[in-house]
Design a protein around this motif. Sequence first.
Motif, short mmCIF file in Angstrom:
data_model
loop_
_atom_site.label_atom_id
_atom_site.label_comp_id
_atom_site.label_asym_id
_atom_site.label_seq_id
_atom_site.Cartn_x
_atom_site.Cartn_y
_atom_site.Cartn_z
N GLN A 131 11.13 -10.77 -4.48
CA GLN A 131 10.81 -10.35 -3.07
C GLN A 131 10.81 -8.88 -3.24
OE1 GLN A 131 11.10 -12.01 1.04
NE2 GLN A 131 12.85 -11.30 0.88
N ARG A 132 10.05 -8.04 -2.69
CA ARG A 132 10.13 -6.63 -2.77
C ARG A 132 9.39 -6.06 -1.50
NH1 ARG A 132 8.86 -5.48 -9.24
NH2 ARG A 132 9.79 -7.45 -9.88
N TRP A 133 10.14 -5.38 -0.68
CA TRP A 133 9.67 -4.66 0.63
C TRP A 133 9.20 -3.57 0.21
CZ3 TRP A 133 9.34 -8.15 4.49
CH2 TRP A 133 10.28 -9.31 4.41
N VAL A 134 7.77 -3.05 0.92
CA VAL A 134 7.35 -1.94 0.63
C VAL A 134 7.12 -1.25 2.06
CG1 VAL A 134 5.66 -0.58 -0.56
CG2 VAL A 134 6.58 -2.68 -1.33
N ALA A 135 7.32 -0.12 1.93
CA ALA A 135 7.26 0.85 3.38
C ALA A 135 5.97 1.48 2.98
CB ALA A 135 8.23 1.79 3.99
N ALA A 136 4.68 1.48 3.50
CA ALA A 136 3.33 2.19 3.16
C ALA A 136 2.70 2.77 4.37
CB ALA A 136 2.49 1.05 2.37
N GLN A 137 1.91 3.54 4.19
CA GLN A 137 1.06 4.11 5.07
C GLN A 137 -0.01 3.43 5.29
OE1 GLN A 137 1.70 7.11 6.75
NE2 GLN A 137 3.38 7.74 5.57
N PRO A 138 -0.67 3.25 6.58
CA PRO A 138 -1.94 2.51 6.98
C PRO A 138 -2.89 2.89 5.83
CG PRO A 138 -0.79 3.45 8.91
CD PRO A 138 -0.25 4.23 7.74
N GLY A 139 -3.71 1.77 5.43
CA GLY A 139 -4.72 1.71 4.61
C GLY A 139 -4.36 1.67 3.29
N GLU A 140 -3.20 1.46 2.84
CA GLU A 140 -2.61 1.13 1.41
C GLU A 140 -2.79 -0.37 1.33
OE1 GLU A 140 -0.11 4.34 -0.50
OE2 GLU A 140 0.88 3.83 1.49
#
Length: 362
Positions: free
Chosen positions: A291-300
């Motif tokens: 399980q990998r949590w990723v913070a990303a910008q909208p559109g990614e």
Amino acid sequence: MEEALSLCMARIRDAAAAGTPLRIRGGGSKDFLGEPAQGELLDTRGLAGIRSYEPSELVVTVGAGTPLADLEAVLAGQGQRLAFEPPHFGGGATVGGMVAAGLSGPSRASVGAVRDFILGLSIVNGRGELLSFGSQVMKNVAGYDVSRLMAGALGTLGLIVEVSLKVLPRAPAEATLKFELPQAEALRRLNAWGGQPLPLDASCWLQEAGVSTLYLRLRGAHAAVEAACRSLGGERQDDARVPDDWRLCRDQLLPWFGDRAGRDLWRLSVPQTAPVLDLPEAPLVEWHGGQRWVAAQPGEGERLRRIAQDAGGHATLFRAGAGSAGVPRFHPLQPPLGRVHRELKASFDPAGILNRGRLYPG
């Protein structure tokens, strides 16, 4: 509870006859999960109470509206626990919401998921009928396991009334080790340790202020935990403090989760053996790499879904920022699986009134 059940059944029958959608809700702690559900509120908190509990049999049957914290307190009084560590995400979490969301905490990779501990349950389907599945013994499972099908269905197949769960004793010993390791080395060690007779229970790798750290929790017999600590090395953490740290990880209250600054939070579910992925930034890794949590910008999102799929997994938009309205929360289904979903929904809820749109838009 019986009166509340009768009212819920009548409400669902009336809604089915009128074609009026109903939004099933317990404590509301997981309202953010999935697509926004349509319809009038159907509150489940009246379906509360522990129906039966046999500590010697490791089985508890509990109403869906029961606060999760209350159930855990009763189990703790008998030295027992919900081994899959369900996240609360707030003080109002209920047992029904726990099953409907199908979410598990840090121990998931070692002990199993919510569905693995469901022995049986009762639901009210979209016709207003009370149905029961399974029982209080594991060996009763045969054929199509409807009880476990409800885990993660987000209330789209039925209103959960009560559930029988397998519980486990608390481990005699526990220890958390800390290692300063880059992500690739942490994944390599976790994969190697997974092939050894070690009492692995949970892991968390994250990068903060430029420091990459792996936390490894061990649980089991005293001798096994102590031997593992000696053989694995690392820095042993304060036993009095780490339970709170793992709880913060479980409920996404660690500073890492709070530093998203309006970005989306994505959950990538991939094989534990997947390598370091080409992500926008270093993820928070749990479940021994799975399980990998990723913070990303909208559109990614589309790129993240391709990365997860190429690694043999899938990606979920777990918490959406303001700029991601309209982005599907769940990974698109392949046509055969989509057909199964539609057929199940038509069977359990022919009028389509229960949590309409919660899993997929439309």
